[in-house]
Motif scaffolding. Structure first.
Motif, PDB file in Angstrom:
ATOM      1  N   ARG A  53      -6.716  -5.220  -9.636  1.00  0.00           N
ATOM      2  CA  ARG A  53      -5.608  -5.523  -8.720  1.00  0.00           C
ATOM      3  C   ARG A  53      -5.247  -4.322  -7.845  1.00  0.00           C
ATOM      4  NH1 ARG A  53      -0.674  -6.606 -10.566  1.00  0.00           N
ATOM      5  NH2 ARG A  53      -0.879  -5.368 -12.498  1.00  0.00           N
ATOM      6  N   PHE A  54      -5.344  -3.128  -8.416  1.00  0.00           N
ATOM      7  CA  PHE A  54      -4.982  -1.901  -7.700  1.00  0.00           C
ATOM      8  C   PHE A  54      -6.238  -1.112  -7.363  1.00  0.00           C
ATOM      9  CE2 PHE A  54      -0.433  -1.161  -9.596  1.00  0.00           C
ATOM     10  CZ  PHE A  54      -0.097  -2.470  -9.277  1.00  0.00           C
ATOM     11  N   THR A  55      -6.185  -0.400  -6.236  1.00  0.00           N
ATOM     12  CA  THR A  55      -7.284   0.477  -5.830  1.00  0.00           C
ATOM     13  C   THR A  55      -6.707   1.806  -5.355  1.00  0.00           C
ATOM     14  OG1 THR A  55      -8.611  -1.428  -5.125  1.00  0.00           O
ATOM     15  CG2 THR A  55      -9.277   0.747  -4.334  1.00  0.00           C
ATOM     16  N   ILE A  56      -7.225   2.879  -5.909  1.00  0.00           N
ATOM     17  CA  ILE A  56      -6.826   4.212  -5.467  1.00  0.00           C
ATOM     18  C   ILE A  56      -7.919   4.759  -4.547  1.00  0.00           C
ATOM     19  CG2 ILE A  56      -7.807   5.339  -7.524  1.00  0.00           C
ATOM     20  CD1 ILE A  56      -5.509   7.393  -7.315  1.00  0.00           C
ATOM     21  N   ARG A  57      -7.495   5.339  -3.442  1.00  0.00           N
ATOM     22  CA  ARG A  57      -8.419   5.930  -2.469  1.00  0.00           C
ATOM     23  C   ARG A  57      -7.819   7.232  -1.987  1.00  0.00           C
ATOM     24  NH1 ARG A  57     -11.623   1.516  -1.030  1.00  0.00           N
ATOM     25  NH2 ARG A  57     -10.575  -0.507  -1.047  1.00  0.00           N
ATOM     26  N   ARG A  58      -8.639   8.036  -1.355  1.00  0.00           N
ATOM     27  CA  ARG A  58      -8.119   9.262  -0.775  1.00  0.00           C
ATOM     28  C   ARG A  58      -8.837   9.546   0.536  1.00  0.00           C
ATOM     29  NH1 ARG A  58      -8.583  13.828  -4.889  1.00  0.00           N
ATOM     30  NH2 ARG A  58      -7.848  15.118  -3.152  1.00  0.00           N
ATOM     31  N   ASP A  59      -8.125  10.271   1.406  1.00  0.00           N
ATOM     32  CA  ASP A  59      -8.685  10.735   2.667  1.00  0.00           C
ATOM     33  C   ASP A  59      -8.396  12.226   2.732  1.00  0.00           C
ATOM     34  OD1 ASP A  59      -9.255  11.460   5.283  1.00  0.00           O
ATOM     35  OD2 ASP A  59      -8.519   9.584   6.129  1.00  0.00           O
ATOM     36  N   ASN A  60      -9.383  13.028   2.407  1.00  0.00           N
ATOM     37  CA  ASN A  60      -9.157  14.474   2.336  1.00  0.00           C
ATOM     38  C   ASN A  60      -8.888  15.071   3.713  1.00  0.00           C
ATOM     39  OD1 ASN A  60      -9.336  14.535  -0.433  1.00  0.00           O
ATOM     40  ND2 ASN A  60     -11.474  15.221  -0.470  1.00  0.00           N
ATOM     41  N   ALA A  61      -9.363  14.445   4.749  1.00  0.00           N
ATOM     42  CA  ALA A  61      -9.090  14.945   6.097  1.00  0.00           C
ATOM     43  C   ALA A  61      -7.621  14.778   6.463  1.00  0.00           C
ATOM     44  CB  ALA A  61      -9.964  14.219   7.112  1.00  0.00           C
ATOM     45  N   LYS A  62      -6.965  13.831   5.828  1.00  0.00           N
ATOM     46  CA  LYS A  62      -5.547  13.576   6.095  1.00  0.00           C
ATOM     47  C   LYS A  62      -4.644  14.029   4.950  1.00  0.00           C
ATOM     48  CE  LYS A  62      -6.373   9.564   9.073  1.00  0.00           C
ATOM     49  NZ  LYS A  62      -6.086   8.119   9.290  1.00  0.00           N
ATOM     50  N   ASN A  63      -5.227  14.687   3.950  1.00  0.00           N
ATOM     51  CA  ASN A  63      -4.442  15.132   2.783  1.00  0.00           C
ATOM     52  C   ASN A  63      -3.616  13.988   2.198  1.00  0.00           C
ATOM     53  OD1 ASN A  63      -5.440  17.694   3.030  1.00  0.00           O
ATOM     54  ND2 ASN A  63      -3.512  18.667   3.549  1.00  0.00           N
ATOM     55  N   THR A  64      -4.227  12.833   2.085  1.00  0.00           N
ATOM     56  CA  THR A  64      -3.487  11.641   1.681  1.00  0.00           C
ATOM     57  C   THR A  64      -4.241  10.887   0.595  1.00  0.00           C
ATOM     58  OG1 THR A  64      -2.535  11.435   3.897  1.00  0.00           O
ATOM     59  CG2 THR A  64      -2.429   9.497   2.487  1.00  0.00           C
ATOM     60  N   VAL A  65      -3.479  10.410  -0.375  1.00  0.00           N
ATOM     61  CA  VAL A  65      -4.009   9.517  -1.397  1.00  0.00           C
ATOM     62  C   VAL A  65      -3.236   8.203  -1.302  1.00  0.00           C
ATOM     63  CG1 VAL A  65      -2.483  10.422  -3.211  1.00  0.00           C
ATOM     64  CG2 VAL A  65      -4.603   9.245  -3.826  1.00  0.00           C
ATOM     65  N   TYR A  66      -3.959   7.112  -1.477  1.00  0.00           N
ATOM     66  CA  TYR A  66      -3.374   5.785  -1.333  1.00  0.00           C
ATOM     67  C   TYR A  66      -3.467   5.009  -2.648  1.00  0.00           C
ATOM     68  CZ  TYR A  66      -4.302   6.870   3.594  1.00  0.00           C
ATOM     69  OH  TYR A  66      -4.357   7.477   4.825  1.00  0.00           O
ATOM     70  N   LEU A  67      -2.550   4.083  -2.810  1.00  0.00           N
ATOM     71  CA  LEU A  67      -2.648   3.122  -3.901  1.00  0.00           C
ATOM     72  C   LEU A  67      -2.441   1.746  -3.292  1.00  0.00           C
ATOM     73  CD1 LEU A  67      -3.030   2.803  -6.979  1.00  0.00           C
ATOM     74  CD2 LEU A  67      -0.534   2.647  -7.151  1.00  0.00           C
ATOM     75  N   GLU A  68      -3.510   0.983  -3.218  1.00  0.00           N
ATOM     76  CA  GLU A  68      -3.443  -0.371  -2.696  1.00  0.00           C
ATOM     77  C   GLU A  68      -3.196  -1.309  -3.860  1.00  0.00           C
ATOM     78  OE1 GLU A  68      -6.652   0.601   0.866  1.00  0.00           O
ATOM     79  OE2 GLU A  68      -7.113  -0.905  -0.649  1.00  0.00           O
ATOM     80  N   ARG A  93       0.842  -1.179   0.000  1.00  0.00           N
ATOM     81  CA  ARG A  93       0.000   0.000   0.000  1.00  0.00           C
ATOM     82  C   ARG A  93       0.881   1.235   0.000  1.00  0.00           C
ATOM     83  NH1 ARG A  93      -4.494   2.405   4.235  1.00  0.00           N
ATOM     84  NH2 ARG A  93      -2.634   2.972   5.415  1.00  0.00           N
ATOM     85  N   LEU A  94       0.758   2.010  -1.047  1.00  0.00           N
ATOM     86  CA  LEU A  94       1.487   3.270  -1.141  1.00  0.00           C
ATOM     87  C   LEU A  94       0.631   4.388  -0.562  1.00  0.00           C
ATOM     88  CD1 LEU A  94       2.903   3.041  -4.783  1.00  0.00           C
ATOM     89  CD2 LEU A  94       3.800   2.044  -2.670  1.00  0.00           C
ATOM     90  N   ALA A  95       1.290   5.360   0.025  1.00  0.00           N
ATOM     91  CA  ALA A  95       0.610   6.543   0.540  1.00  0.00           C
ATOM     92  C   ALA A  95       1.331   7.782   0.053  1.00  0.00           C
ATOM     93  CB  ALA A  95       0.572   6.519   2.064  1.00  0.00           C
ATOM     94  N   CYS A  96       0.589   8.822  -0.170  1.00  0.00           N
ATOM     95  CA  CYS A  96       1.155  10.100  -0.611  1.00  0.00           C
ATOM     96  C   CYS A  96       0.499  11.200   0.216  1.00  0.00           C
ATOM     97  CB  CYS A  96       0.907  10.292  -2.094  1.00  0.00           C
ATOM     98  SG  CYS A  96       1.398  11.894  -2.745  1.00  0.00           S
ATOM     99  N   VAL A  97       1.300  11.860   1.027  1.00  0.00           N
ATOM    100  CA  VAL A  97       0.796  12.914   1.896  1.00  0.00           C
ATOM    101  C   VAL A  97       1.153  14.268   1.309  1.00  0.00           C
ATOM    102  CG1 VAL A  97       0.833  13.878   4.212  1.00  0.00           C
ATOM    103  CG2 VAL A  97       1.084  11.414   3.892  1.00  0.00           C
ATOM    104  N   ALA A  98       0.164  15.133   1.203  1.00  0.00           N
ATOM    105  CA  ALA A  98       0.360  16.469   0.651  1.00  0.00           C
ATOM    106  C   ALA A  98       0.498  17.493   1.767  1.00  0.00           C
ATOM    107  CB  ALA A  98      -0.815  16.837  -0.243  1.00  0.00           C
ATOM    108  N   SER A  99       1.419  18.407   1.588  1.00  0.00           N
ATOM    109  CA  SER A  99       1.564  19.509   2.537  1.00  0.00           C
ATOM    110  C   SER A  99       1.944  20.764   1.774  1.00  0.00           C
ATOM    111  CB  SER A  99       2.629  19.192   3.590  1.00  0.00           C
ATOM    112  OG  SER A  99       3.880  18.956   2.993  1.00  0.00           O
TER     113      SER A  99
END
Length: 125
Positions: free
Chosen positions: A66-81, A18-24
Motif C-alpha cells: 500500500r505504501f511506497t518510499i522513494r527518494r530524490d537525492n538531487a532534491k534532498n527529498t524522501v517521499y512516502l506514497e 503523498r508525504l514529502a520530507c525535504v532536508a536542509s
C-alpha cells in the motif's frame, strides 16, 4: 538543520496521500532515510525505510503493498506514497535520517539522528 515534512491531511478510507520530507543543512544523499508514525497513546513505530542510494526499501508488514518510499537525492527529498489508506493509518508521520553513512536502512528508531517535526495523517472511515 531541518527535516521538513509535509503532505499530511484528512482523507477518506481507500484514499491516497503523498508525504514529502525535504532536508536542509545536513548531508542527505549518503544516508538512509526512514518514515515512522505515532498514533495517540501509542509508541512511535516504524513504517518504511530506504537506503542511501534508493536501491533497497523496507516496510512494516501492515503497509506492504500500500505504501511506497522513494527518494530524490538531487532534491534532498524522501517521499512516502500512501494508497488504500485505512483508519488505522491515522497518526503523526515523521521522517528521519539514519546516522550511519551509507547505512543499509533500519527499522530501529535509535539509529536515526535527525527527525522532522511530523505531519498529521487522518483517515476517516
Amino acid at each position: 538543520v531541518l527535516l521538513q515534512a509535509s503532505g499530511g491531511g484528512l482523507v477518506q478510507a481507500g484514499g491516497s496521500l503523498r508525504l514529502a520530507c525535504v532536508a536542509s543543512g545536513l548531508i542527505f544523499s549518503t544516508h538512509g532515510m526512514g518514515w515512522f508514525r505515532q498514533a495517540p497513546g501509542e509508541v512511535r513505530e516504524f513504517v518504511a525505510a530506504i537506503t542511501w542510494s534508493g536501491g533497497l526499501t523496507y516496510y512494516q508488514d501492515s503497509v506492504k503493498g500500500r505504501f511506497t518510499i522513494r527518494r530524490d537525492n538531487a532534491k534532498n527529498t524522501v517521499y512516502l506514497e500512501m494508497n488504500s489508506l485505512k483508519p488505522e493509518d491515522t497518526a503523526v508521520y515523521y521522517c528521519a535520517r539514519q546516522a550511519e553513512t551509507l547505512g543499509a536502512g533500519s527499522m530501529d528508531p535509535k539509529v536515526y539522528d535527525f527527525w522532522g517535526q511530523g505531519t498529521q495523517v487522518t483517515v476517516s472511515s
